[in-house]
Scaffold this motif. Structure first.
Motif, PDB file in Angstrom:
ATOM      1  N   LEU A   1       0.794  -1.081   0.184  1.00 19.41           N
ATOM      2  CA  LEU A   1      -0.124   0.049  -0.030  1.00 19.41           C
ATOM      3  C   LEU A   1       0.756   1.104   0.102  1.00 19.41           C
ATOM      4  CD1 LEU A   1      -2.935  -0.841   2.563  1.00 19.41           C
ATOM      5  CD2 LEU A   1      -3.042  -0.763  -0.022  1.00 19.41           C
ATOM      6  N   ALA A   2       1.977   1.344   0.757  1.00 21.10           N
ATOM      7  CA  ALA A   2       2.985   2.312   0.704  1.00 21.10           C
ATOM      8  C   ALA A   2       3.427   2.645  -0.488  1.00 21.10           C
ATOM      9  CB  ALA A   2       4.068   2.005   1.803  1.00 21.10           C
ATOM     10  N   ILE A   3       3.701   1.618  -1.389  1.00 20.82           N
ATOM     11  CA  ILE A   3       4.611   1.820  -2.689  1.00 20.82           C
ATOM     12  C   ILE A   3       3.484   2.381  -3.521  1.00 20.82           C
ATOM     13  CG2 ILE A   3       5.280   0.595  -4.732  1.00 20.82           C
ATOM     14  CD1 ILE A   3       6.764  -1.520  -2.922  1.00 20.82           C
ATOM     15  N   GLY A   4       2.181   1.849  -3.355  1.00 21.16           N
ATOM     16  CA  GLY A   4       1.176   2.391  -4.304  1.00 21.16           C
ATOM     17  C   GLY A   4       0.827   3.949  -3.941  1.00 21.16           C
ATOM     18  N   PHE A   5       1.016   4.190  -2.616  1.00 22.30           N
ATOM     19  CA  PHE A   5       0.846   5.704  -2.025  1.00 22.30           C
ATOM     20  C   PHE A   5       1.948   6.521  -2.869  1.00 22.30           C
ATOM     21  CE2 PHE A   5       1.412   9.002   0.936  1.00 22.30           C
ATOM     22  CZ  PHE A   5       0.259   9.155   1.330  1.00 22.30           C
ATOM     23  N   VAL A   6       3.197   5.935  -2.937  1.00 25.23           N
ATOM     24  CA  VAL A   6       4.260   6.678  -3.484  1.00 25.23           C
ATOM     25  C   VAL A   6       3.888   6.683  -5.041  1.00 25.23           C
ATOM     26  CG1 VAL A   6       6.755   6.557  -4.112  1.00 25.23           C
ATOM     27  CG2 VAL A   6       5.882   6.006  -1.864  1.00 25.23           C
ATOM     28  N   VAL A   7       3.382   5.777  -5.728  1.00 24.98           N
ATOM     29  CA  VAL A   7       3.266   5.842  -6.857  1.00 24.98           C
ATOM     30  C   VAL A   7       2.037   6.867  -7.396  1.00 24.98           C
ATOM     31  CG1 VAL A   7       2.284   4.740  -9.025  1.00 24.98           C
ATOM     32  CG2 VAL A   7       4.056   3.471  -7.267  1.00 24.98           C
ATOM     33  N   MET A   8       0.920   6.958  -6.492  1.00 23.99           N
ATOM     34  CA  MET A   8       0.048   7.940  -6.861  1.00 23.99           C
ATOM     35  C   MET A   8       0.775   9.452  -6.654  1.00 23.99           C
ATOM     36  SD  MET A   8      -3.513   6.283  -5.404  1.00 23.99           S
ATOM     37  CE  MET A   8      -3.163   5.097  -4.250  1.00 23.99           C
ATOM     38  N   LEU A   9       1.290   9.499  -5.793  1.00 23.09           N
ATOM     39  CA  LEU A   9       1.796  10.839  -5.178  1.00 23.09           C
ATOM     40  C   LEU A   9       2.650  11.315  -6.368  1.00 23.09           C
ATOM     41  CD1 LEU A   9       1.621  12.377  -2.519  1.00 23.09           C
ATOM     42  CD2 LEU A   9       4.049  11.762  -1.851  1.00 23.09           C
ATOM     43  N   VAL A  10       3.638  10.314  -7.040  1.00 25.44           N
ATOM     44  CA  VAL A  10       4.533  10.741  -7.916  1.00 25.44           C
ATOM     45  C   VAL A  10       3.822  11.208  -9.206  1.00 25.44           C
ATOM     46  CG1 VAL A  10       6.522   9.870  -9.335  1.00 25.44           C
ATOM     47  CG2 VAL A  10       6.531   9.571  -7.078  1.00 25.44           C
ATOM     48  N   THR A  11       2.503  10.438  -9.503  1.00 25.68           N
ATOM     49  CA  THR A  11       2.009  10.582 -10.803  1.00 25.68           C
ATOM     50  C   THR A  11       0.749  11.838 -10.621  1.00 25.68           C
ATOM     51  OG1 THR A  11       0.434   8.628 -10.119  1.00 25.68           O
ATOM     52  CG2 THR A  11       2.270   8.446 -11.594  1.00 25.68           C
ATOM     53  N   GLY A  12       1.073  12.426  -9.585  1.00 26.62           N
ATOM     54  CA  GLY A  12       0.029  13.571  -9.169  1.00 26.62           C
ATOM     55  C   GLY A  12      -1.270  13.462  -9.028  1.00 26.62           C
ATOM     56  N   ASN A  13      -1.308  12.473  -8.354  1.00 30.01           N
ATOM     57  CA  ASN A  13      -2.598  11.966  -7.804  1.00 30.01           C
ATOM     58  C   ASN A  13      -2.775  12.477  -6.289  1.00 30.01           C
ATOM     59  OD1 ASN A  13      -4.276  11.220 -10.120  1.00 30.01           O
ATOM     60  ND2 ASN A  13      -2.888   9.720 -10.030  1.00 30.01           N
ATOM     61  N   ASP A  14      -3.825  12.459  -5.692  1.00 29.15           N
ATOM     62  CA  ASP A  14      -4.026  12.417  -4.198  1.00 29.15           C
ATOM     63  C   ASP A  14      -4.375  11.272  -3.503  1.00 29.15           C
ATOM     64  OD1 ASP A  14      -4.667  12.859  -1.511  1.00 29.15           O
ATOM     65  OD2 ASP A  14      -6.349  14.594  -2.170  1.00 29.15           O
ATOM     66  N   PRO A  15      -3.210  10.612  -2.947  1.00 29.24           N
ATOM     67  CA  PRO A  15      -3.404   9.310  -2.538  1.00 29.24           C
ATOM     68  C   PRO A  15      -3.878   9.189  -1.113  1.00 29.24           C
ATOM     69  CG  PRO A  15      -0.859  10.071  -2.037  1.00 29.24           C
ATOM     70  CD  PRO A  15      -1.933  11.175  -2.943  1.00 29.24           C
ATOM     71  N   VAL A  16      -4.415   9.998  -0.492  1.00 28.88           N
ATOM     72  CA  VAL A  16      -5.063   9.960   0.768  1.00 28.88           C
ATOM     73  C   VAL A  16      -6.673   9.903   0.554  1.00 28.88           C
ATOM     74  CG1 VAL A  16      -5.852  11.255   2.828  1.00 28.88           C
ATOM     75  CG2 VAL A  16      -3.407  11.499   2.019  1.00 28.88           C
ATOM     76  N   GLU A  17      -7.083  10.703  -0.574  1.00 27.28           N
ATOM     77  CA  GLU A  17      -8.415  10.739  -0.907  1.00 27.28           C
ATOM     78  C   GLU A  17      -8.683   9.508  -1.646  1.00 27.28           C
ATOM     79  OE1 GLU A  17      -9.171  13.357  -4.299  1.00 27.28           O
ATOM     80  OE2 GLU A  17     -11.215  12.916  -4.242  1.00 27.28           O
ATOM     81  N   ALA A  18      -7.738   8.794  -2.548  1.00 29.11           N
ATOM     82  CA  ALA A  18      -7.836   7.756  -3.446  1.00 29.11           C
ATOM     83  C   ALA A  18      -7.968   6.430  -2.417  1.00 29.11           C
ATOM     84  CB  ALA A  18      -6.481   7.593  -4.291  1.00 29.11           C
ATOM     85  N   TYR A  19      -7.078   6.466  -1.441  1.00 25.80           N
ATOM     86  CA  TYR A  19      -7.260   5.290  -0.407  1.00 25.80           C
ATOM     87  C   TYR A  19      -8.324   5.424   0.463  1.00 25.80           C
ATOM     88  CZ  TYR A  19      -2.710   3.026  -1.262  1.00 25.80           C
ATOM     89  OH  TYR A  19      -1.528   2.339  -1.802  1.00 25.80           O
ATOM     90  N   GLY A  20      -8.910   6.711   0.720  1.00 23.82           N
ATOM     91  CA  GLY A  20      -9.987   6.734   1.479  1.00 23.82           C
ATOM     92  C   GLY A  20     -11.185   6.251   0.654  1.00 23.82           C
ATOM     93  N   ALA A  21     -11.290   6.186  -0.449  1.00 23.23           N
ATOM     94  CA  ALA A  21     -12.401   5.777  -1.374  1.00 23.23           C
ATOM     95  C   ALA A  21     -12.321   4.284  -1.521  1.00 23.23           C
ATOM     96  CB  ALA A  21     -12.554   6.477  -2.815  1.00 23.23           C
ATOM     97  N   MET A  22     -11.120   3.911  -1.648  1.00 24.75           N
ATOM     98  CA  MET A  22     -10.458   2.631  -1.986  1.00 24.75           C
ATOM     99  C   MET A  22     -11.026   1.566  -0.761  1.00 24.75           C
ATOM    100  SD  MET A  22      -7.383   0.919  -3.706  1.00 24.75           S
ATOM    101  CE  MET A  22      -6.470  -0.003  -2.636  1.00 24.75           C
ATOM    102  N   LEU A  23     -10.511   2.124   0.522  1.00 21.12           N
ATOM    103  CA  LEU A  23     -10.613   1.421   1.571  1.00 21.12           C
ATOM    104  C   LEU A  23     -11.887   1.336   2.492  1.00 21.12           C
ATOM    105  CD1 LEU A  23      -6.840   1.856   2.984  1.00 21.12           C
ATOM    106  CD2 LEU A  23      -7.859  -0.163   1.630  1.00 21.12           C
TER     107      LEU A  23
END
Lengths: 370, 274, 310
Positions: free
Chosen positions: A37-59
């Motif tokens: 999940l942390a790697i996914g977090f970094v990937v989203m961050l690097v690609t200019g997305n908001d990982p917190v919001e994304a994980y919120g929706a996902m989880l």
């Protein structure tokens, strides 16, 4: 006298080691998921997305509405059945990648019965299920026999069989089995009596297409766990997987065990196909299984091929899948990030040396502490 | 090694005209010998002269090209490994890490590979975990296997204890013929002594033992009779091992001397090939 | 029937065979090198896919086809090294690690394309260009063959060259000898001083690079865009070719060419009145049969008893 003293000491130490190893295994599983999940977090961050919001929706997404829970459980049923189907040959150390062909064969068999054969209630549910298991088992027997009797590489055989069956299925759904007069490509619907009862009929809340197949899946998992741990065939499968030369030396007919492992796995994958036809879609659809067959492998691996753990892993994995879809609807992040996270989990899980390294280090620390 | 003289009774093993064409490794030619119930027959030879092939043929792991094998009167032609075991063969393989054990499985599971499907370990098609466990604990005590628990994977055991697991399994099946290949290789002195005692005890209980070893001291200490194999043929047969020296046997192992084939086959009763 | 024969004997068909075979040849040689190094490369598929995607994206954004191709091959090479590291450093099961890498490639490429171009399907919205065709001077004058060979893509030429190069590498070069030794008997190889790990890393890198070239050909050879999951199982077919070819360079060459021919044939037959899905099963069914026959022959050679335990 001293002998028994040493023995009790030994036993205590052994039990401590076992407990510690279990703790390491559990925390490694958790750490693996968190790391992915942390790697996914970094990937989203690097690609200019908001990982917190994304994980919120996902989880949290999959639990927010009851029909989403249903969607999750329906997906988990198929996925877990597929995971169980590869866990059995994996236990015999047979890399069967043939769940896809077995699933489609099972789906075709179930649909053929459920659409065209009028049967009394209850029987109308059971017969297609049996037909799907038989078809799946037959599809497992081909690569199983090729491996056991001829030594043909099972990876290649199952992959080829997948390619063939998927295309034949595609042809049948687009051709002979296509519903006449329909503009969309799918078969006729199955008869009412053949449908697996939806869970909403029981609970009275909308649960999407989740159905009693869920129960069937849990029963299958328990049955397979009993098979592996409590039957002579299960013992033979375990020994064959652990050391085939030892099994042969001990008088176990290794080729037959290998065949059985493929046949049992095939039957379970066939049931997954029946679940899709009788429980989820109510008919044959093109590309019925999507990428589920391969993801079943991941689920089995995560669970170390233990049937009961496969259920947990299947539920978890499906949760991620369901969450990924909701995430994509609600944010700009593509659901594919879930596949990336899953891939990272697979790679971390297969990196066997990591937990062993940790266990050895802990053991050394404990010795040093004395 | 103190031991009483052998009291051979019936026949445990009869091998007649055994030939084997090996795809790789050593082929065998015209092998004739007997092992009586209640005697230890040693098989000496420099490694790689056909001992492995012979042992694996006798255990049913390879099929001979021609010849007849009778175990306790049963013709083993056409039998699979389980059939060979059923006929009364026990086998301690030379390479225990290769096929003597499933290293990642528990001691308990390793002890039942040949009998997991029979009562009392299985009933009505189901394994009985408690019976498997009892069986293991019984053998662990009997054979003084040093382990904290029957659920320990065999990999965690020392060489000697691992070998004890194998010997315990094979002897507890009460074989008519035990083939013991390199039983004491890589085993500590204590375990070695223990194995010797067990082999002699099995002999005295009426089993025939074919002891295959690269260790001449061991063979001369244990064998009641001795055979020597060279290039896939038997080249010597000593029906009395008392007074036999390592040097003398060595001459046969190196083909400096050899016995007349008639001597090697002397007194063997006729056995018709199946 | 004569219609089929006309098609098959035409130079256009021959040209199509070479074109379709190119990714199979390259990926199969990639699989062969890895297999001979003792590490099965199940990740061929993922390496091809990553290379195809990277190639199209880099070429599209940088405007340089060469840079795109190089980056594509580079990414696949890195994946090869990653597989080697997982196997050699972390004790991973090669098959499972390969599956993981395939999954990573499938998810990663789709995620990248969606994030960059907001497109679920592929990079058709991006101008990325394609690798040049290479006309050989004088070759057009050869009857039939000339037409088939002229104007083949640069990568096709490379693919055809790979066979003799790999054969030379395996049987004439020091590295090839080391590679085979490491794959067959790693302990023995180590004991005579062959640097086992370095050889395996190099082998897996080479394997990845070859698969990468195959991938680059897919997205930059005859088309100039990447489509999601465009490898469509070619990596696995290539793997099958490795085994069918008996792990020998020329055997693998023929097997891969066979797959290419079968696929080209399936496309041609699709124009006739036969369901295309059924026609396209032909190469897979052939492989299955060939696999069984090959295994059966090998079992008979070595004596049946041993094979079951292997």
């Amino acid at each position: 006298m001293t002998g028994t003293l040493i023995e009790t000491e030994d036993r205590r130490e052994y039990k401590a080691t076992r407990r510690r190893d279990l703790a390491v295994d559990l925390s490694m599983a958790l750490a693996t998921i968190l790391a992915a999940l942390a790697i996914g977090f970094v990937v989203m961050l690097v690609t200019g997305n908001d990982p917190v919001e994304a994980y919120g929706a996902m989880l949290t997404g999959p639990l927010e509405r009851s029909f989403r829970v249903g969607r999750w459980l329906e997906d988990a049923t198929t996925l877990t059945l597929l995971g169980l189907s590869v866990a059995i040959p994996f236990r015999a150390r047979q890399i069967s990648l043939g769940a896809e062909s077995q699933l489609y064969a099972g789906a075709l068999a179930a649909a053929a019965v459920a659409i065209f054969l009028p049967l009394p209630p209850v029987v109308a549910v059971v017969v297609p299920l049996v037909a799907s298991a038989v078809a799946g088992a037959g599809m497992g027997l081909i690569p199983g026999s090729m491996k056991a009797r001829l030594g043909a590489n099972e990876i290649v055989a199952t992959l080829m069989l997948n390619a063939i069956v998927v295309r034949v299925y595609d042809y049948l759904v687009n051709g002979p089995l296509k519903e006449p007069g329909s503009s969309a490509v799918h078969s006729k619907s199955i008869q009412q009596d053949s449908a697996l009862t939806p869970l909403r009929d029981w609970f009275g809340i909308p649960l999407g297409r989740a159905n009693v197949g869920l129960l069937l899946m849990v029963l299958t998992a328990v049955a397979l766990w009993l098979l592996i741990t409590r039957t002579p065939l299960g013992y033979r499968i375990r020994m064959t997987g652990s050391n085939p030369e030892f099994a042969e030396y001990g008088g176990i007919r290794v080729p037959r065990v290998i065949e059985w492992s493929f046949v049992i796995g095939g039957a379970v994958a066939g049931l997954a196909g029946a679940h899709l036809v009788q429980g989820v879609y109510g008919r044959l659809e093109p590309g019925l299984a999507g990428s589920l067959a391969f993801e079943g492998i991941v689920v089995a691996l995560l669970a170390r091929n233990n049937p009961l753990v496969v259920v947990v892993a299947g539920l978890f994995y499906s949760y991620l899948r369901a969450g990924g879809d909701i995430m994509e609807q609600q944010t700009d992040v593509g659901t594919e990030i879930v596949v990336v996270i899953q891939a990272v989990i697979v790679l971390l899980v297969t990196a066997q040396a990591l937990p062993d390294l940790l266990k050895r280090r802990l053991a050394r620390k404990q010795v040093a502490a004395r | 090694m103190d031991r009483a003289p052998a009291r051979p009774t019936g026949s445990a093993l009869q091998v007649r005209g055994l030939t084997y064409e090996a795809p790789t490794g050593q082929s065998l030619q015209g092998i004739d010998f007997d092992v009586a119930a209640g005697e230890i027959v040693g098989l000496a030879g420099i490694e790689g002269n056909g001992q492995t092939e012979l042992a694996e043929i006798l255990a049913g792991l390879r099929r001979p090209t021609s010849g007849a094998i009778r175990v306790d009167g049963t013709d083993t032609a056409g039998l699979d490994v389980a059939g060979h075991r059923g006929a009364g063969i026990g086998y301690v393989p030379e390479d225990r890490l290769r096929n003597g054990a499933a290293l990642d499985e528990s001691i308990a599971d390793n002890l039942v590979v040949d009998r997991h499907h029979r009562a009392p370990l299985a009933r009505r098609g189901l394994l009985r975990p408690s019976a498997v466990r009892d069986h293991a604990e019984h053998l662990i005590e009997d054979y003084a296997i040093r382990t904290p628990d029957a659920s320990v994977p065999v990999r965690a055991l020392s060489g000697g204890n691992m070998q004890k697991v194998i010997v315990a399994r094979e002897l507890s099946a009460q074989p008519r013929l035990l083939i013991a290949s390199q039983v004491t290789r890589g085993v500590d002195i204590g375990a070695m002594r223990f194995m010797y005692e067990r082999l002699v005890a099995a002999r005295d209980a009426g089993a025939g033992v074919l002891l295959v070893s690269a260790d001449l001291t061991e063979l001369l200490a244990l064998a009641d009779r001795l055979l020597v194999i060279k290039d896939g043929r038997l080249v010597a047969r000593f029906d009395d091992t008392s007074g036999l020296t390592e040097k003398r046997v060595g001459l046969y192992m190196l083909s400096v001397e050899r016995h007349d084939p008639a001597h090697i086959a002397a007194g063997l009763e006729e056995v018709s090939a199946a | 029937m004569s219609a089929v024969l006309d098609v098959v004997l035409s130079s256009a068909f021959l040209a199509a065979v070479l074109r379709v075979s190119t990714p199979y040849l390259l990926a199969a040689f990639g699989g062969l090198v890895a297999e001979r190094a003792g590490v099965s490369n199940i990740a061929l598929e993922g390496q091809m896919l990553s290379a195809a995607c990277t190639g199209a994206l880099v070429a599209g954004y940088s405007g340089s086809v060469a840079r795109g191709a190089l980056c594509g091959v580079g990414v696949a090479t890195l994946l090869g090294l990653l597989l080697a590291a997982l196997r050699l450093e972390l004790g991973a099961d090669v098959i499972i690690a390969g599956i993981g890498l395939n999954l990573l490639a499938s998810g990663g490429t789709a995620y990248a394309v969606f994030t960059l171009l907001d497109d679920k399907g592929g990079t058709s919205g991006l101008k990325s260009g394609s690798l040049p065709a290479v006309p050989l001077p004088g070759i057009e004058s050869i009857p039939v063959l000339g037409d088939a060979l002229s104007g083949q893509n640069l990568v096709t030429w490379l693919a055809l060259l790979t066979a003799p190069v790999i054969a030379w590498l395996f049987y004439r070069a020091r590295f090839g000898f080391h590679l085979r030794a490491v794959g067959e008997m790693p302990d023995a190889a180590a004991s005579v001083g062959i640097p086992v790990r370095r050889v395996q890393y190099t082998g897996l890198a080479l394997s990845g690079a070859l698969a990468g070239l195959a991938g680059v050909f897919l997205s930059m050879g005859y088309v100039s865009f990447f489509v999601r999951d465009m490898t469509a199982g070619r990596g696995f077919i290539a793997l099958a070719a490795v085994f069918l070819g008996g792990l020998r360079p020329w055997g693998v060459f023929l097997a891969a060419l066979g797959f290419g021919t079968a696929e080209a044939l399936a496309v041609q037959l699709g124009t006739l009145d036969v369901p295309p899905q059924l026609v396209s099963t032909i190469p897979y069914a052939m492989t299955l049969v060939a696999l069984a026959v090959y295994a059966w022959r090998r079992t008979r050679q070595t004596g049946g008893e041993v094979a079951a335990a292997a």
